[in-house]
Motif scaffolding. Structure first.
Motif, PDB file in Angstrom:
ATOM      1  N   PHE A 249       0.824  -1.198   0.000  1.00 12.68           N
ATOM      2  CA  PHE A 249       0.000   0.000   0.000  1.00 12.68           C
ATOM      3  C   PHE A 249       0.866   1.258   0.000  1.00 12.68           C
ATOM      4  N   LEU A 250       0.507   2.183  -0.886  1.00  9.93           N
ATOM      5  CA  LEU A 250       1.045   3.538  -0.878  1.00  9.93           C
ATOM      6  C   LEU A 250      -0.063   4.407  -0.297  1.00  9.93           C
ATOM      7  N   GLY A 251       0.046   4.728   0.972  1.00 12.42           N
ATOM      8  CA  GLY A 251      -1.101   5.329   1.635  1.00 12.42           C
ATOM      9  C   GLY A 251      -2.248   4.334   1.609  1.00 12.42           C
ATOM     10  N   ASP A 252      -3.360   4.728   0.987  1.00 14.27           N
ATOM     11  CA  ASP A 252      -4.512   3.820   0.858  1.00 14.27           C
ATOM     12  C   ASP A 252      -4.583   3.156  -0.514  1.00 14.27           C
ATOM     13  N   LEU A 253      -3.584   3.407  -1.360  1.00 17.16           N
ATOM     14  CA  LEU A 253      -3.589   2.887  -2.729  1.00 17.16           C
ATOM     15  C   LEU A 253      -2.866   1.542  -2.787  1.00 17.16           C
ATOM     16  N   GLU A 254      -3.576   0.491  -3.191  1.00 18.97           N
ATOM     17  CA  GLU A 254      -2.970  -0.834  -3.282  1.00 18.97           C
ATOM     18  C   GLU A 254      -2.325  -1.016  -4.648  1.00 18.97           C
ATOM     19  N   VAL A 255      -1.082  -1.441  -4.656  1.00 22.55           N
ATOM     20  CA  VAL A 255      -0.325  -1.640  -5.892  1.00 22.55           C
ATOM     21  C   VAL A 255       0.499  -2.916  -5.765  1.00 22.55           C
TER      22      VAL A 255
ATOM     23  N   GLY B 221       3.645   6.439   1.347  1.00 22.66           N
ATOM     24  CA  GLY B 221       4.446   5.355   0.799  1.00 22.66           C
ATOM     25  C   GLY B 221       5.656   5.889   0.049  1.00 22.66           C
ATOM     26  N   VAL B 222       6.623   5.017  -0.184  1.00 23.16           N
ATOM     27  CA  VAL B 222       7.866   5.416  -0.844  1.00 23.16           C
ATOM     28  C   VAL B 222       8.046   4.614  -2.125  1.00 23.16           C
ATOM     29  N   VAL B 223       8.278   5.323  -3.219  1.00 23.72           N
ATOM     30  CA  VAL B 223       8.448   4.698  -4.535  1.00 23.72           C
ATOM     31  C   VAL B 223       9.848   5.039  -5.048  1.00 23.72           C
ATOM     32  N   PRO B 224      10.828   4.171  -4.810  1.00 27.46           N
ATOM     33  CA  PRO B 224      12.186   4.445  -5.264  1.00 27.46           C
ATOM     34  C   PRO B 224      12.324   4.279  -6.782  1.00 27.46           C
ATOM     35  N   PHE B 225      12.808   5.338  -7.437  1.00 28.89           N
ATOM     36  CA  PHE B 225      13.155   5.181  -8.853  1.00 28.89           C
ATOM     37  C   PHE B 225      14.666   4.967  -8.967  1.00 28.89           C
ATOM     38  N   SER B 226      15.079   4.427 -10.085  1.00 30.00           N
ATOM     39  CA  SER B 226      16.484   4.052 -10.316  1.00 30.00           C
ATOM     40  C   SER B 226      17.058   3.208  -9.183  1.00 30.00           C
ATOM     41  N   PRO B 227      16.322   2.177  -8.730  1.00 29.12           N
ATOM     42  CA  PRO B 227      16.851   1.331  -7.652  1.00 29.12           C
ATOM     43  C   PRO B 227      18.063   0.509  -8.085  1.00 29.12           C
ATOM     44  N   LEU B 228      18.318   0.474  -9.396  1.00 32.24           N
ATOM     45  CA  LEU B 228      19.489  -0.234  -9.923  1.00 32.24           C
ATOM     46  C   LEU B 228      20.603   0.736 -10.312  1.00 32.24           C
ATOM     47  N   GLY B 229      20.533   1.957  -9.768  1.00 33.19           N
ATOM     48  CA  GLY B 229      21.596   2.913 -10.050  1.00 33.19           C
ATOM     49  C   GLY B 229      21.724   3.236 -11.522  1.00 33.19           C
ATOM     50  N   ARG B 230      20.567   3.403 -12.190  1.00 32.56           N
ATOM     51  CA  ARG B 230      20.534   3.679 -13.640  1.00 32.56           C
ATOM     52  C   ARG B 230      21.298   2.621 -14.433  1.00 32.56           C
ATOM     53  N   GLY B 231      21.197   1.392 -13.945  1.00 35.86           N
ATOM     54  CA  GLY B 231      21.815   0.263 -14.638  1.00 35.86           C
ATOM     55  C   GLY B 231      23.207  -0.081 -14.167  1.00 35.86           C
TER      56      GLY B 231
ATOM     57  N   TRP C 207      17.594  -5.471  -2.037  1.00 35.98           N
ATOM     58  CA  TRP C 207      17.934  -4.635  -0.880  1.00 35.98           C
ATOM     59  C   TRP C 207      16.912  -3.505  -0.730  1.00 35.98           C
ATOM     60  N   VAL C 208      16.575  -2.845  -1.834  1.00 36.25           N
ATOM     61  CA  VAL C 208      15.558  -1.785  -1.784  1.00 36.25           C
ATOM     62  C   VAL C 208      14.206  -2.379  -1.429  1.00 36.25           C
ATOM     63  N   GLN C 209      13.877  -3.489  -2.072  1.00 37.35           N
ATOM     64  CA  GLN C 209      12.578  -4.142  -1.872  1.00 37.35           C
ATOM     65  C   GLN C 209      12.362  -4.527  -0.409  1.00 37.35           C
ATOM     66  N   ASN C 210      13.443  -4.810   0.298  1.00 39.94           N
ATOM     67  CA  ASN C 210      13.360  -5.269   1.678  1.00 39.94           C
ATOM     68  C   ASN C 210      13.473  -4.141   2.707  1.00 39.94           C
ATOM     69  N   GLN C 211      13.365  -2.895   2.265  1.00 41.47           N
ATOM     70  CA  GLN C 211      13.484  -1.770   3.194  1.00 41.47           C
ATOM     71  C   GLN C 211      12.198  -1.474   3.951  1.00 41.47           C
ATOM     72  N   GLY C 212      11.098  -2.152   3.605  1.00 39.17           N
ATOM     73  CA  GLY C 212       9.858  -1.952   4.337  1.00 39.17           C
ATOM     74  C   GLY C 212       8.649  -2.258   3.492  1.00 39.17           C
ATOM     75  N   ALA C 213       7.546  -2.547   4.149  1.00 33.01           N
ATOM     76  CA  ALA C 213       6.314  -2.886   3.433  1.00 33.01           C
ATOM     77  C   ALA C 213       5.680  -1.687   2.762  1.00 33.01           C
TER      78      ALA C 213
ATOM     79  N   VAL D  84       7.876   0.567  -2.624  1.00 25.64           N
ATOM     80  CA  VAL D  84       7.528  -0.072  -3.901  1.00 25.64           C
ATOM     81  C   VAL D  84       8.476   0.456  -4.972  1.00 25.64           C
ATOM     82  N   PRO D  85       9.596  -0.226  -5.214  1.00 26.54           N
ATOM     83  CA  PRO D  85      10.536   0.247  -6.228  1.00 26.54           C
ATOM     84  C   PRO D  85       9.980   0.108  -7.636  1.00 26.54           C
ATOM     85  N   ILE D  86      10.438   0.982  -8.516  1.00 22.37           N
ATOM     86  CA  ILE D  86       9.986   0.940  -9.915  1.00 22.37           C
ATOM     87  C   ILE D  86      11.197   0.843 -10.846  1.00 22.37           C
ATOM     88  N   PRO D  87      11.878  -0.301 -10.861  1.00 29.32           N
ATOM     89  CA  PRO D  87      13.007  -0.445 -11.791  1.00 29.32           C
ATOM     90  C   PRO D  87      12.541  -0.232 -13.221  1.00 29.32           C
ATOM     91  N   GLY D  88      13.352   0.463 -13.986  1.00 31.79           N
ATOM     92  CA  GLY D  88      12.987   0.730 -15.372  1.00 31.79           C
ATOM     93  C   GLY D  88      13.688  -0.220 -16.321  1.00 31.79           C
TER      94      GLY D  88
END
Length: 324
Positions: free
Chosen positions: A7-13, A198-208, A263-269, A272-276
């Motif tokens: 959940f991102l706030g009340d939004l389920e994803v 909620g937290v949505v990390p972008f570039s969780p792979l360090g831009r590749g 590692w990012v995925q396991n930082q908390g419930a 929600v990372p968004i690898p590109g």
């Protein structure tokens, strides 16, 4: 395959989303057919959160994503962003967050996407010349009008997040977060958790870079050529991070990219990372990382790998708009 949800706030994803920017800019030429196939493969794998922005490809990415989801709209939590002036003037890298611009940008995005509402609408950066209350107030009016379901901020600082939440609930903060970009850890992350953002990390792979597959011989039009971490001695020094990741990956029977993403995925419930990616091959690898459970010892060992990073992530000018 069905991914678990968060959940991102009340939004389920879905617990992991898909960043679509690279399908239209920054990392080489666009490939429409493969990009659409990748989006469809993501939906088939249980990914529901698709992330785009009006500035990606100056509208091209929203059109592409809209085309890809046309027959599958009900499977998608659609996120897009507004704010960069270069959507209207490619020579202007500034941002706008005034109420009139917020409303007009939303209407333009809805048209490009070919949808009647946006599920998660972000202010791409906080406009330093406009009170965040005005920007968020205008976004709240879009929710009232049924054009937007939830609102978010991108690269916002703790004070801006707090002020925004006083106007309207903020579902998510989208900011860069990875082993080698830790800016939000501390005050920003604590503020999000205090306020239920909620937290949505972008570039969780360090831009590749953290996948270990990146060559320093980048194409002339690759945006990373202008980023300090990818140039000269910084690149060589940062390669040590990848070598450490490779050793950890071998021990965990994962790829280096999966270690970094897990590692990012396991930082908390609430994360929600968004690898590109724009290729189905890498999509499958990324999605598999969503089910990796790391022990506290694993997390600590992986975390230590990314502490010594050479170079900033953006140019000095671009950094002025980060964590604003």
């Amino acid at each position: 395959m069905t991914l678990p949800t968060r959940f991102l706030g009340d939004l389920e994803v879905s617990a992991q989303g898909l960043g679509c920017m690279g399908m239209s800019q920054s990392y080489g030429p666009a490939d429409r057919d493969e990009s659409i196939a990748t989006i469809h493969a993501a939906l088939d794998a249980g990914v529901t959160l698709l992330d785009t922005a009006d500035v990606y490809g100056l509208g091209h990415n929203e059109q592409l994503v809209g085309e890809a989801i046309r027959s599958r709209r009900d499977e998608v939590v659609l996120a897009t962003k507004f704010g960069f002036k270069r959507v209207l003037d490619p020579s202007d890298d500034g941002v706008r967050g005034d109420a009139d611009y917020v409303r007009s940008a939303c209407d333009a995005s809805l048209k490009r996407l070919g949808v009647d509402h946006i599920d998660l609408y972000y202010a791409h950066r906080v406009d330093p010349n406009v009170p965040v209350e005005e920007t968020v107030g205008a976004m709240a009016s879009l929710v009232e009008a049924g054009k937007v379901r939830y609102i978010g901020l991108s690269e916002a600082g703790a004070d801006s997040i707090r002020r925004a939440c006083a106007v309207h609930p903020v579902a998510a903060l989208q900011s860069e977060w990875s082993l080698w970009t830790r800016d939000i850890e501390g005050e920003i992350l604590d503020t999000c958790r205090e306020l239920g953002v909620g937290v949505v990390p972008f570039s969780p792979l360090g831009r590749g870079f953290l996948t270990g597959r990146l060559s320093q011989d980048l194409a002339e039009d690759d945006a990373r050529r202008a980023m300090p971490r990818f140039t000269g001695e910084n690149y060589d020094r940062n390669s040590a991070i990848v070598e450490s990741l490779k050793a950890l990956a071998a021990k965990l029977d994962l790829t280096p990219g999966q270690v970094a993403l897990a590692w990012v995925q396991n930082q908390g419930a609430d994360v929600v990372p968004i690898p590109g990616t724009k290729r189905r091959t890498y999509l499958a690898e990324n999605v598999a990382a969503a089910s990796v459970v790391l022990s506290a010892e694993d997390l600590a060992e992986i975390s230590a790998v990314g502490r010594e990073v050479a170079g900033d992530r953006y140019s000095p000018e671009a950094l002025k708009l980060v964590n604003g």
